[in-house]
Design a protein around this motif. Sequence first.
Motif, PDB file in Angstrom:
ATOM      1  N   LEU A  69      48.054  47.703  38.276  1.00 18.41           N
ATOM      2  CA  LEU A  69      47.754  47.808  36.848  1.00 18.41           C
ATOM      3  C   LEU A  69      46.262  47.636  36.591  1.00 18.41           C
ATOM      4  CD1 LEU A  69      48.469  47.849  33.813  1.00 18.41           C
ATOM      5  CD2 LEU A  69      49.049  45.415  34.016  1.00 18.41           C
ATOM      6  N   LEU A  70      45.656  46.640  37.208  1.00 22.70           N
ATOM      7  CA  LEU A  70      44.226  46.386  37.005  1.00 22.70           C
ATOM      8  C   LEU A  70      43.371  47.503  37.600  1.00 22.70           C
ATOM      9  CD1 LEU A  70      44.148  42.536  37.706  1.00 22.70           C
ATOM     10  CD2 LEU A  70      44.128  43.709  35.492  1.00 22.70           C
ATOM     11  N   VAL A  71      43.797  48.036  38.749  1.00 29.61           N
ATOM     12  CA  VAL A  71      43.087  49.169  39.344  1.00 29.61           C
ATOM     13  C   VAL A  71      43.149  50.378  38.419  1.00 29.61           C
ATOM     14  CG1 VAL A  71      43.175  50.881  41.221  1.00 29.61           C
ATOM     15  CG2 VAL A  71      43.320  48.440  41.747  1.00 29.61           C
ATOM     16  N   ALA A  72      44.324  50.635  37.857  1.00 31.42           N
ATOM     17  CA  ALA A  72      44.479  51.776  36.950  1.00 31.42           C
ATOM     18  C   ALA A  72      43.595  51.624  35.714  1.00 31.42           C
ATOM     19  CB  ALA A  72      45.945  51.918  36.536  1.00 31.42           C
ATOM     20  N   ILE A  73      43.545  50.420  35.157  1.00 26.25           N
ATOM     21  CA  ILE A  73      42.695  50.181  33.987  1.00 26.25           C
ATOM     22  C   ILE A  73      41.228  50.418  34.323  1.00 26.25           C
ATOM     23  CG2 ILE A  73      41.863  48.399  32.389  1.00 26.25           C
ATOM     24  CD1 ILE A  73      44.689  47.184  32.500  1.00 26.25           C
ATOM     25  N   ALA A  74      40.780  49.890  35.472  1.00 24.68           N
ATOM     26  CA  ALA A  74      39.384  50.053  35.881  1.00 24.68           C
ATOM     27  C   ALA A  74      39.040  51.528  36.080  1.00 24.68           C
ATOM     28  CB  ALA A  74      39.126  49.257  37.155  1.00 24.68           C
ATOM     29  N   LEU A  75      39.930  52.277  36.741  1.00 20.18           N
ATOM     30  CA  LEU A  75      39.687  53.708  36.958  1.00 20.18           C
ATOM     31  C   LEU A  75      39.679  54.461  35.636  1.00 20.18           C
ATOM     32  CD1 LEU A  75      41.926  54.353  40.107  1.00 20.18           C
ATOM     33  CD2 LEU A  75      39.428  54.508  39.996  1.00 20.18           C
ATOM     34  N   PHE A  76      40.595  54.118  34.764  1.00 17.94           N
ATOM     35  CA  PHE A  76      40.701  54.790  33.474  1.00 17.94           C
ATOM     36  C   PHE A  76      39.411  54.638  32.676  1.00 17.94           C
ATOM     37  CE2 PHE A  76      42.076  54.732  28.950  1.00 17.94           C
ATOM     38  CZ  PHE A  76      42.600  56.014  28.875  1.00 17.94           C
TER      39      PHE A  76
ATOM     40  N   ALA B  28      51.628  50.156  35.870  1.00 18.99           N
ATOM     41  CA  ALA B  28      50.397  50.716  36.428  1.00 18.99           C
ATOM     42  C   ALA B  28      50.214  52.179  36.059  1.00 18.99           C
ATOM     43  CB  ALA B  28      50.399  50.561  37.953  1.00 18.99           C
ATOM     44  N   ALA B  29      51.321  52.905  35.985  1.00 17.19           N
ATOM     45  CA  ALA B  29      51.228  54.332  35.698  1.00 17.19           C
ATOM     46  C   ALA B  29      50.849  54.607  34.248  1.00 17.19           C
ATOM     47  CB  ALA B  29      52.552  55.019  36.029  1.00 17.19           C
ATOM     48  N   PHE B  30      51.396  53.819  33.314  1.00 17.19           N
ATOM     49  CA  PHE B  30      51.341  54.247  31.917  1.00 17.19           C
ATOM     50  C   PHE B  30      50.603  53.327  30.951  1.00 17.19           C
ATOM     51  CE2 PHE B  30      55.561  56.109  33.378  1.00 17.19           C
ATOM     52  CZ  PHE B  30      54.990  57.328  33.717  1.00 17.19           C
ATOM     53  N   PHE B  31      50.327  52.087  31.317  1.00 21.08           N
ATOM     54  CA  PHE B  31      49.658  51.216  30.348  1.00 21.08           C
ATOM     55  C   PHE B  31      48.300  51.771  29.936  1.00 21.08           C
ATOM     56  CE2 PHE B  31      46.494  47.989  29.394  1.00 21.08           C
ATOM     57  CZ  PHE B  31      47.058  47.415  28.260  1.00 21.08           C
TER      58      PHE B  31
END
Length: 523
Positions: free
Chosen positions: A493-500, A423-426
């Motif tokens: 992980l999915l939250v991080a991708i969406a925010l990114f 979640a942090a780095f992908f």
Amino acid sequence: MSPVPFAPLQEIPVTDSPYVLLFGGAYLLIVLAIGVWGYMQTESTADFLITGKSIGTWVLALTAFSVIQSGFGFVGGPELVYSFGTTALWIFFTAPLGFVITWVLLAKRMRLLADIRDVMTLADGMYVRYESAWVRGLTAVAVIVGVMAYLATNLAALQYVMRAIFGLPVMWGLLIGAFILLLYSMLGGMIAGVWTDFVQAITMIVGSLFVFAFALSFGGGMGSISRNLATADPAFVSPFGAMGAPAATIFTALGWWILFSVGAAGQPHLITKFYMSRNLKILRWGAPIAAATYAISSLLAFSTGLSMRAMVEAGQTAAPKSASVVGPVFVLEHTPGVVAGLILAALLAAIMSTSDSFLNIGAAAVSRDIPRALGRPIEDDKTELRVTQAALAGLTIASTLIVFYSQTLVGILGTIGWGFFAAAFFAIAALGLNWKGATKEGAIAALLGGLGVNLFYSAVPRIAETAGFAGLSEAVSGLYPFPGSFPVGTVALLVAIALFIGVSLVTQERQTVPEDIAILLEG
């Protein structure tokens, strides 16, 4: 993949085979010899952290496979297969796709970064990409937290493996194991770590093939194993039946598959290996080699889990005290001493070599990334190398003290693992190095969002329960919008991708990319 659980390993019996003692002792001597050799090869921080860009195709690929497989293949893997039958197998035989995804998205770009800029750590690379001290600092903090979690759980497992091999009291197993780990890590740095990983990988592959043959023989062949499992419960030989209702199981399986395959490209101990490649050409065959060797090593989990469960259901052998020790118990009780020695040495190697990789990236975060994020870099290379070695010692001592004094804290840290790093780095690494439109604001949002979701749903309930606030623990767990079997790491992980993606799109007007980095992103 995730940290080796420590509590179930308390039930591993102490071996009385001289071969186990021989192989375990020989491995520790090899580790120390590699450490001394690595010390003789180390002249700079670059040598210590990224081996001076000196490793070739097979070493890179096998090192990548071994740091991902780790002790999971010998402990967690057989547990999953024993508990859920063939339902769990798709995880093992699709997880190798993670190496392909990682190589395609990151191998070339990470290696080029090491050529065009002075990068040695993941935080270095992310600073170069986003030109943000906040991104560098948050990356370093996430690395340190994750490293402490992995180290504590691996050292907790190490103490029981040392006891199983050498018959030591648990306390002495922890202290001696930690001392040997610290000694060879401080001596040889990543050079020693890479070659230890290579030895570990070869041991894993050979041992897994031997165990696969013995496990099939023990169970009477695949035909007999399948019949015994199907007679006990047809769900054991179905694609998704043993985990519950098929619809929910497919949903859960998809979540774990995303985490294991896509999440591989967010593991810092894997992706920073690309900095070490001798050149770009040798990257070509790394992915298929790593994927194939991972699949071969997974035969151990596949065979021991299914064979043991089949024979238990047929009444031919006693059930283990815990599913978590199926792999080690099978090896100790149902294979010749030579094979048992080889496999337990590989388990010892898996724990120690993976711990070494984490120690190196964690020490670099302390000595290099945090000072640079604060605008106070260590300018002299020799001084930076010594501070890195001191940080490595500090992390080892701190993790050892955590295990020695607080199994509760080890358990809490154990909730932070593969999903935490994914979640942090992908998003910031795998997507950021392939999308010119990514911004530093998007990276910061992804880091904070991914880490926040992981810590809130994984660590907070455990902390609250330990502190005596059972109601708070239940309340936080009740806020989780998915079934309990669906991995929190996938949600994060999915939250991080969406925010990114979302924040980057909103802030693109303020985004600038240096010319050399822009060329790299377009290549």
